[in-house]
Design a protein around this motif. Structure first.
Motif, PDB file in Angstrom:
ATOM      1  N   ILE A  67       0.986  -1.051   0.055  1.00 34.84           N
ATOM      2  CA  ILE A  67       0.071   0.295   0.099  1.00 34.84           C
ATOM      3  C   ILE A  67       0.995   1.624   0.026  1.00 34.84           C
ATOM      4  CG2 ILE A  67      -1.886   1.604   1.743  1.00 34.84           C
ATOM      5  CD1 ILE A  67      -3.169  -1.134   2.552  1.00 34.84           C
ATOM      6  N   ILE A  68       1.433   1.475   0.886  1.00 33.43           N
ATOM      7  CA  ILE A  68       2.752   2.482   1.408  1.00 33.43           C
ATOM      8  C   ILE A  68       3.571   2.669  -0.300  1.00 33.43           C
ATOM      9  CG2 ILE A  68       4.927   3.229   1.976  1.00 33.43           C
ATOM     10  CD1 ILE A  68       4.150   1.492   4.419  1.00 33.43           C
ATOM     11  N   VAL A  69       4.205   1.962  -0.799  1.00 30.36           N
ATOM     12  CA  VAL A  69       4.689   2.234  -2.043  1.00 30.36           C
ATOM     13  C   VAL A  69       3.464   2.248  -3.513  1.00 30.36           C
ATOM     14  CG1 VAL A  69       6.844   1.248  -1.660  1.00 30.36           C
ATOM     15  CG2 VAL A  69       4.808  -0.143  -3.641  1.00 30.36           C
ATOM     16  N   ALA A  70       2.488   1.724  -2.950  1.00 29.65           N
ATOM     17  CA  ALA A  70       1.564   2.180  -4.666  1.00 29.65           C
ATOM     18  C   ALA A  70       0.935   3.680  -4.511  1.00 29.65           C
ATOM     19  CB  ALA A  70       0.022   1.188  -4.457  1.00 29.65           C
ATOM     20  N   ASP A  71       0.385   3.944  -5.943  1.00 28.89           N
ATOM     21  CA  ASP A  71       0.456   5.456  -5.970  1.00 28.89           C
ATOM     22  C   ASP A  71      -1.182   4.893  -6.073  1.00 28.89           C
ATOM     23  OD1 ASP A  71       3.260   6.930  -7.259  1.00 28.89           O
ATOM     24  OD2 ASP A  71       2.761   5.670  -8.205  1.00 28.89           O
ATOM     25  N   GLY A  72      -1.857   4.453  -6.298  1.00 27.05           N
ATOM     26  CA  GLY A  72      -3.302   4.235  -5.872  1.00 27.05           C
ATOM     27  C   GLY A  72      -3.399   2.841  -5.623  1.00 27.05           C
ATOM     28  N   ILE A  73      -4.928   2.850  -4.668  1.00 25.39           N
ATOM     29  CA  ILE A  73      -5.577   1.428  -4.870  1.00 25.39           C
ATOM     30  C   ILE A  73      -6.852   1.088  -4.878  1.00 25.39           C
ATOM     31  CG2 ILE A  73      -6.388   0.014  -2.439  1.00 25.39           C
ATOM     32  CD1 ILE A  73      -4.199   1.718  -0.637  1.00 25.39           C
ATOM     33  N   ILE A  74      -7.281   0.124  -5.537  1.00 28.61           N
ATOM     34  CA  ILE A  74      -8.380  -0.245  -6.400  1.00 28.61           C
ATOM     35  C   ILE A  74      -8.701  -1.380  -5.697  1.00 28.61           C
ATOM     36  CG2 ILE A  74     -10.090  -0.900  -7.708  1.00 28.61           C
ATOM     37  CD1 ILE A  74      -8.143  -0.014  -9.754  1.00 28.61           C
ATOM     38  N   VAL A  75      -9.942  -1.643  -4.819  1.00 31.10           N
ATOM     39  CA  VAL A  75     -10.242  -2.484  -3.786  1.00 31.10           C
ATOM     40  C   VAL A  75     -11.373  -3.062  -4.079  1.00 31.10           C
ATOM     41  CG1 VAL A  75     -11.290  -1.611  -2.038  1.00 31.10           C
ATOM     42  CG2 VAL A  75     -10.249  -3.902  -1.402  1.00 31.10           C
ATOM     43  N   SER A  76     -12.069  -4.280  -4.185  1.00 31.71           N
ATOM     44  CA  SER A  76     -13.466  -4.796  -4.442  1.00 31.71           C
ATOM     45  C   SER A  76     -13.871  -5.485  -3.196  1.00 31.71           C
ATOM     46  CB  SER A  76     -13.651  -5.618  -5.998  1.00 31.71           C
ATOM     47  OG  SER A  76     -14.571  -6.387  -5.703  1.00 31.71           O
ATOM     48  N   LEU A  77     -15.219  -5.097  -2.914  1.00 30.57           N
ATOM     49  CA  LEU A  77     -15.355  -5.409  -1.515  1.00 30.57           C
ATOM     50  C   LEU A  77     -16.716  -6.202  -0.939  1.00 30.57           C
ATOM     51  CD1 LEU A  77     -15.783  -2.408  -0.538  1.00 30.57           C
ATOM     52  CD2 LEU A  77     -14.440  -3.540   0.745  1.00 30.57           C
ATOM     53  N   ALA A  78     -15.792  -7.868  -1.065  1.00 29.59           N
ATOM     54  CA  ALA A  78     -16.880  -9.262  -0.733  1.00 29.59           C
ATOM     55  C   ALA A  78     -17.279  -8.603   0.620  1.00 29.59           C
ATOM     56  CB  ALA A  78     -16.351 -10.469  -0.891  1.00 29.59           C
ATOM     57  N   GLU A  79     -19.130  -8.662   0.379  1.00 28.08           N
ATOM     58  CA  GLU A  79     -19.642  -9.099   1.460  1.00 28.08           C
ATOM     59  C   GLU A  79     -20.259 -10.401   1.872  1.00 28.08           C
ATOM     60  OE1 GLU A  79     -22.984  -5.621   1.597  1.00 28.08           O
ATOM     61  OE2 GLU A  79     -24.339  -7.924   1.348  1.00 28.08           O
ATOM     62  N   HIS A  80     -20.069  -9.960   3.302  1.00 25.92           N
ATOM     63  CA  HIS A  80     -20.220 -11.694   4.118  1.00 25.92           C
ATOM     64  C   HIS A  80     -21.503 -11.560   5.143  1.00 25.92           C
ATOM     65  CE1 HIS A  80     -17.101 -14.700   2.690  1.00 25.92           C
ATOM     66  NE2 HIS A  80     -17.175 -14.231   2.434  1.00 25.92           N
ATOM     67  N   ASN A  81     -23.191 -11.755   5.375  1.00 28.09           N
ATOM     68  CA  ASN A  81     -23.494 -11.345   6.253  1.00 28.09           C
ATOM     69  C   ASN A  81     -23.768  -9.514   6.112  1.00 28.09           C
ATOM     70  OD1 ASN A  81     -24.679 -13.968   6.676  1.00 28.09           O
ATOM     71  ND2 ASN A  81     -21.937 -14.148   7.641  1.00 28.09           N
ATOM     72  N   GLY A  82     -23.657  -9.024   5.514  1.00 28.32           N
ATOM     73  CA  GLY A  82     -23.853  -7.135   5.831  1.00 28.32           C
ATOM     74  C   GLY A  82     -22.697  -7.175   5.709  1.00 28.32           C
TER      75      GLY A  82
END
Length: 176
Positions: A67-82
């Motif tokens: 994370i620290i060395v990245a210029d940006g982050i894409i995260v796709s959030l799975a969902e378990h029980n809300g």
């Protein structure tokens, strides 16, 4: 060249959120992308007793360094029980013991999908509310409902949703 990390908030080897984040990251132009897998960073369940006994696991520090060395982050959030999956919440909990602002004020594109019609709306709402408190600069978001109806052959097949994810990726790329 700018560097982006992309990952799903899931440790499933068949994660639909990993499929979505991989597709979204393929839409970036002129950016180096590393798609990470939470399964490559196994961690014990966080607990203060475990931390006091054994310290911070190396995999938490390794993921935070990405994370620290990245210029940006894409995260796709799975969902378990809300809510977030245990694997995702656990890695965030461990990294926050190293540094509370785990996202390091990086631009973040939030994605989510699910088999149902809400597309992971609950985990998305939690992230949009909580991530800024942990140092995320949430640029934009996109949620894909009914994954199995709207995604096939590695891409979003519903043209309306495909246009929206492309717009979200473009907005994110301009912020990186």
């Amino acid at each position: 060249m700018k560097k982006i990390i992309a990952f799903a908030g899931s440790n499933s080897n068949k994660s639909i959120n990993k499929q979505l984040v991989t597709y979204a990251s393929s839409l970036l132009e002129g950016i180096e992308v590393s798609v990470l897998d939470l399964s490559d960073y196994p961690l014990p369940i966080y607990g203060i007793d475990k931390e006091m006994e054994d310290g911070i696991p190396e995999n938490a520090a390794k993921f935070l360094e990405k994370i620290i060395v990245a210029d940006g982050i894409i995260v796709s959030l799975a969902e378990h029980n809300g809510n977030f999956t245990v694997a995702f919440k656990n890695i965030i909990d461990w990294m926050s013991r190293i540094e509370q602002k785990v996202w390091h004020n990086k631009p973040v594109l939030l994605l989510s999908t699910s088999p149902g019609g809400r597309g992971g709306a609950s985990s998305m709402a939690i992230a949009k509310n909580g991530f800024p408190h942990m140092g995320a600069n949430v640029i934009t978001d996109f949620s894909l409902p009914k994954f199995y109806d709207n995604f096939n052959d590695g891409r979003v097949v519903n043209e309306e949703f495909n246009k929206k994810i492309k717009e979200a990726v473009t907005t994110f790329q301009k912020a990186v």
